[in-house]
Design an enzyme around this catalytic site. Structure first.
Site, short mmCIF file in Angstrom:
data_model
loop_
_atom_site.label_atom_id
_atom_site.label_comp_id
_atom_site.label_asym_id
_atom_site.label_seq_id
_atom_site.Cartn_x
_atom_site.Cartn_y
_atom_site.Cartn_z
N ASP A 120 0.89 -0.93 0.19
CA ASP A 120 0.06 0.15 0.02
C ASP A 120 0.92 1.12 -0.05
OD1 ASP A 120 0.78 -0.20 2.31
OD2 ASP A 120 -1.22 -0.86 3.85
N SER A 121 1.78 0.91 0.26
CA SER A 121 3.48 1.95 -0.41
C SER A 121 3.12 2.71 -1.33
CB SER A 121 4.51 1.56 -0.32
OG SER A 121 4.37 0.41 -1.20
N ASP A 127 -0.27 -6.61 -0.04
CA ASP A 127 -1.28 -5.49 1.74
C ASP A 127 -2.31 -5.67 1.52
OD1 ASP A 127 0.96 -4.86 2.65
OD2 ASP A 127 1.65 -3.27 1.51
N GLU A 143 9.35 -3.53 11.23
CA GLU A 143 9.75 -2.62 10.66
C GLU A 143 10.31 -2.25 11.12
OE1 GLU A 143 8.19 1.16 7.62
OE2 GLU A 143 6.97 -1.09 8.18
#
Length: 262
Positions: free
Chosen positions: A44-45, A83, A180
């Protein structure tokens, strides 16, 4: 040869590092596939690096399914990880299954969802119904408003919470855990304690594999660069060369270096 969940499990067990990059279209999917990238993350980046938005939150299910289908047409061997989008899976396991099913039908081989131990029930629900799950813990971008920004997670006493999240999700059936922005020592402890592969981004070198956003590692995203990012294009001279250099650095354990680690 097509990369599967079993392939990744074997690589982790044998100490072979896994390379992952984000990908959003067929042309780059083909290029990354040819360079030996094991996992293509349709993230979804895309909301930020493709659409120019301020966060990942506005990305819709329709948009994610569209980009997954594009990547699936270009990749022959890589595992495609899709995602799950904000608001489309947090309400109930049944809602998550409907969303995940759509992404799998579009071409994903695994789905990624953000959140800690409270997502264990949903993870189990999906895994029991044949949908491989990658759990995303630590800094979870969909929670950026709750975190008050993009901050390192798991420092000090908070590390126990992140470790417990990882264990709970793996026990619930997650096929992989992505961490992350967590301290390298914590990422190592989590990796050593789990029976499934771990992927790091800003989580040090002692994990099963690494992931970066494609636009970051090529140096083309105009936004602020995170500490864990390395511009592989600067020395490679071509996109193909940059991707091959990234794969070689991950496999050779030269990336991430100390300067990319918390």
């Amino acid at each position: 040869m097509k990369i599967t969940v079993t392939t990744l499990q074997k690589m982790a067990q044998e100490g072979h590092k896994i390379s992952m990059l984000t990908c959003y279209d067929a042309s780059f999917a083909s290029l990354l596939d040819d360079a030996g990238v094991e996992i293509l993350l349709v993230g979804d980046s895309l909301g930020m690096v493709v659409q120019g938005k301020d966060s990942t939150l506005p990305v819709t299910e329709d948009e994610m399914a569209y980009h997954i289908a594009c990547v699936a047409r270009g990749a022959k061997n890589a595992l495609i990880l899709g995602d799950m989008t904000f608001g489309a899976y947090q309400q109930s396991p049944q809602q998550a299954f409907a969303h995940a099913s759509r992404l799998m039908q579009a071409g994903a081989n695994m789905v990624k969802l953000e959140g800690g131990a409270y997502m264990a029930e949903t993870t189990r629900f999906l895994a029991e119904r044949g949908i491989p799950v990658c759990s995303h813990i630590g800094l979870t971008p969909q929670f950026v408003n709750a975190f008050g920004g993009y901050r390192v997670q798991g420092k000090g006493d908070d590390g126990r919470r992140v470790l417990n999240d990882a264990k709970a999700l793996a026990e619930a059936g997650a096929s992989m855990v992505l961490m992350e922005c967590v301290p390298a020592a914590l990422a190592r402890e989590i990796t050593d304690s789990l029976p499934v592969p771990t992927i790091g981004i800003g989580a040090g070198a002692d994990v099963s594999g690494q992931v970066l956003v494609l636009h970051d590692m090529l140096g083309v995203y105009p936004g602020k660069k995170a500490r864990f990012v390395k511009n592989f294009m600067a020395e490679a001279g071509s996109i193909q060369g940059a991707v091959e250099a990234y794969v070689k650095a991950v496999r050779g354990k030269t990336f991430p270096a100390d300067e990319h680690t918390f």
